[in-house]
Design a protein around this motif. Structure first.
Motif, short mmCIF file in Angstrom:
data_model
loop_
_atom_site.label_atom_id
_atom_site.label_comp_id
_atom_site.label_asym_id
_atom_site.label_seq_id
_atom_site.Cartn_x
_atom_site.Cartn_y
_atom_site.Cartn_z
N UNK A 154 0.82 -1.20 0.00
CA UNK A 154 0.00 0.00 0.00
C UNK A 154 0.86 1.25 0.00
N UNK A 155 0.28 2.34 -0.52
CA UNK A 155 0.84 3.65 -0.25
C UNK A 155 0.83 3.83 1.27
N UNK A 156 1.81 4.52 1.85
CA UNK A 156 1.78 4.71 3.30
C UNK A 156 0.47 5.30 3.79
N UNK A 157 0.04 4.83 4.95
CA UNK A 157 -1.18 5.34 5.57
C UNK A 157 -0.81 6.19 6.79
N UNK A 213 2.46 6.40 16.05
CA UNK A 213 1.47 5.93 15.08
C UNK A 213 1.93 4.61 14.45
N UNK A 214 3.19 4.54 14.04
CA UNK A 214 3.69 3.31 13.43
C UNK A 214 3.59 2.14 14.40
N UNK A 215 3.93 2.36 15.65
CA UNK A 215 3.86 1.28 16.64
C UNK A 215 2.41 0.83 16.83
N UNK A 216 1.48 1.76 16.82
CA UNK A 216 0.06 1.42 16.97
C UNK A 216 -0.40 0.54 15.82
N UNK A 217 -0.05 0.91 14.59
CA UNK A 217 -0.45 0.12 13.43
C UNK A 217 0.20 -1.26 13.46
N UNK A 218 1.47 -1.32 13.80
CA UNK A 218 2.17 -2.61 13.84
C UNK A 218 1.57 -3.53 14.90
N UNK A 220 -1.55 -3.51 15.85
CA UNK A 220 -2.82 -3.96 15.30
C UNK A 220 -2.61 -5.08 14.28
N UNK A 221 -1.62 -4.91 13.43
CA UNK A 221 -1.32 -5.94 12.43
C UNK A 221 -0.86 -7.22 13.09
N UNK A 222 -0.15 -7.08 14.21
CA UNK A 222 0.33 -8.25 14.91
C UNK A 222 -0.78 -9.12 15.49
N UNK A 223 -1.96 -8.55 15.67
CA UNK A 223 -3.07 -9.31 16.24
C UNK A 223 -3.57 -10.39 15.29
N UNK A 224 -3.45 -10.14 13.97
CA UNK A 224 -3.93 -11.14 13.02
C UNK A 224 -2.88 -11.53 11.99
N UNK A 225 -1.62 -11.35 12.35
CA UNK A 225 -0.53 -11.80 11.49
C UNK A 225 -0.39 -11.04 10.20
N UNK A 226 -0.65 -9.72 10.23
CA UNK A 226 -0.47 -8.90 9.04
C UNK A 226 0.99 -8.57 8.80
N UNK A 227 1.25 -7.86 7.70
CA UNK A 227 2.60 -7.48 7.32
C UNK A 227 2.66 -5.98 7.05
N UNK A 228 3.86 -5.43 7.10
CA UNK A 228 4.03 -3.99 6.89
C UNK A 228 5.41 -3.72 6.32
N UNK A 229 5.55 -2.51 5.75
CA UNK A 229 6.89 -2.03 5.38
C UNK A 229 7.04 -0.60 5.87
N UNK A 230 8.25 -0.28 6.28
CA UNK A 230 8.58 1.05 6.78
C UNK A 230 9.34 1.80 5.70
N UNK A 231 8.93 3.05 5.47
CA UNK A 231 9.55 3.85 4.43
C UNK A 231 10.09 5.14 5.06
N UNK A 232 11.23 5.07 5.73
CA UNK A 232 11.76 6.26 6.43
C UNK A 232 12.50 7.21 5.49
N UNK A 233 11.75 7.86 4.61
CA UNK A 233 12.36 8.82 3.69
C UNK A 233 12.62 10.14 4.42
N UNK A 234 13.65 10.83 3.98
CA UNK A 234 14.01 12.15 4.52
C UNK A 234 14.28 12.11 6.02
N UNK A 235 14.67 10.98 6.51
CA UNK A 235 15.05 10.87 7.92
C UNK A 235 16.08 9.75 8.03
N UNK A 236 17.06 9.94 8.88
CA UNK A 236 18.10 8.93 9.02
C UNK A 236 17.54 7.69 9.71
N UNK A 237 17.95 6.54 9.21
CA UNK A 237 17.47 5.28 9.77
C UNK A 237 17.74 5.21 11.27
N UNK A 238 18.91 5.69 11.69
CA UNK A 238 19.28 5.58 13.09
C UNK A 238 18.47 6.51 13.99
#
Length: 249
Positions: A154-157, A213-218, A220-238
């Motif tokens: 998905x496009x990021x939500x 927000x990201x932790x909240x969504x993750x 929720x996804x963890x409750x039914x075995x969903x998947x996600x991807x993180x797109x940390x653009x314009x911010x350092x990974x660390x």
């Protein structure tokens, strides 16, 4: 947390920078089991070549393939790459450099071609809840599935209400839900102008709020075995991944 798969999107700026980013993900975000790599025209390293570079370092890597870049008589990118098992096919935006040739392919036509010529590859396609009316996007989902797509990125939500609604629309599908930090007014303006995102009224473009927000969504996804991807653009990974990992426990 029993999330099925968790990917981090890495920008292929150069081979050296990509190797450094892989090391950062492994060091700071051990929850990730997958990388996905977009194909960006402003960088010379193509996504499938970046996948070949990073897969020995990380394992599961999903390169993005732009449908409009594939010539009818050219080999399919990644089709013969040893060890590659998954790709994401996107339509692709026209290049800023008008001398770069593109082709009038649809996403579905390229999905069908991969199904014929590289049936060993699992194919994902894109879902964008902001692009147009929901019924049009869901008709597009149906066409991509008919062509051979077996899952979606998905496009990021950025809105829990929209996230819940999209989960209903895509119930039963294999989905990587996108999450991307939006920090500051310039970042927010980019998403509003380029991707037509409508942010909720209480949206806060701060690092702490985005991580929460990201932790909240993750969770929720963890409750039914969903998947996600993180797109940390314009911010350092660390600056992003360790804090999110700590919040997730």
């Amino acid at each position: 947390m029993s999330i099925a798969r968790l990917s981090v999107e890495l920008i292929p700026r150069s081979a050296e920078a990509l190797v450094e980013d892989v090391a950062l993900v492994k060091a700071h975000f051990p929850l990730a089991d997958t990388l996905n790599i977009p194909d960006l025209m402003r960088f010379p390293l193509r996504s499938w070549d970046a996948a070949a570079l990073t897969r020995p370092l990380f394992g599961q890597v999903i390169p993005h393939i732009r449908a409009i870049d594939i010539a009818p008589d050219a080999p399919l990118p990644g089709a013969e790459q040893p060890g590659l098992s998954e790709i994401l096919i996107v339509h692709g935006d026209p290049p800023a450099d008008l001398s770069r040739r593109t082709y009038p392919n649809s996403t579905e036509s390229i999905i069908r071609r991969y199904r014929r010529e590289a049936p060993h590859l699992r194919i994902y396609a894109a879902f964008d809840p902001y692009r147009r009316a929901p019924w049009q996007e869901l008709e597009d989902v149906a066409r991509k599935k008919e062509a051979g797509a077996t899952g979606f990125f998905t496009q990021p939500v950025f809105d829990l209400k929209l996230f819940d609604l999209c989960r209903e629309w895509l119930a039963g599908e294999t989905v990587f839900w996108g999450l991307s930090p939006v920090i500051g007014p310039r970042s927010r303006s980019y998403w509003e102008t380029t991707n037509h995102v409508v942010f909720p009224r209480d949206f806060s473009p701060t690092l702490a709020a985005n991580i929460t927000f990201a932790a909240t969504v993750l969770r929720e996804l963890g409750k039914d075995g969903g998947s996600a991807y993180l797109m940390p653009v314009r911010i350092k990974l660390e600056h992003y991944l360790p804090a999110l990992a700590e919040l997730l426990g």
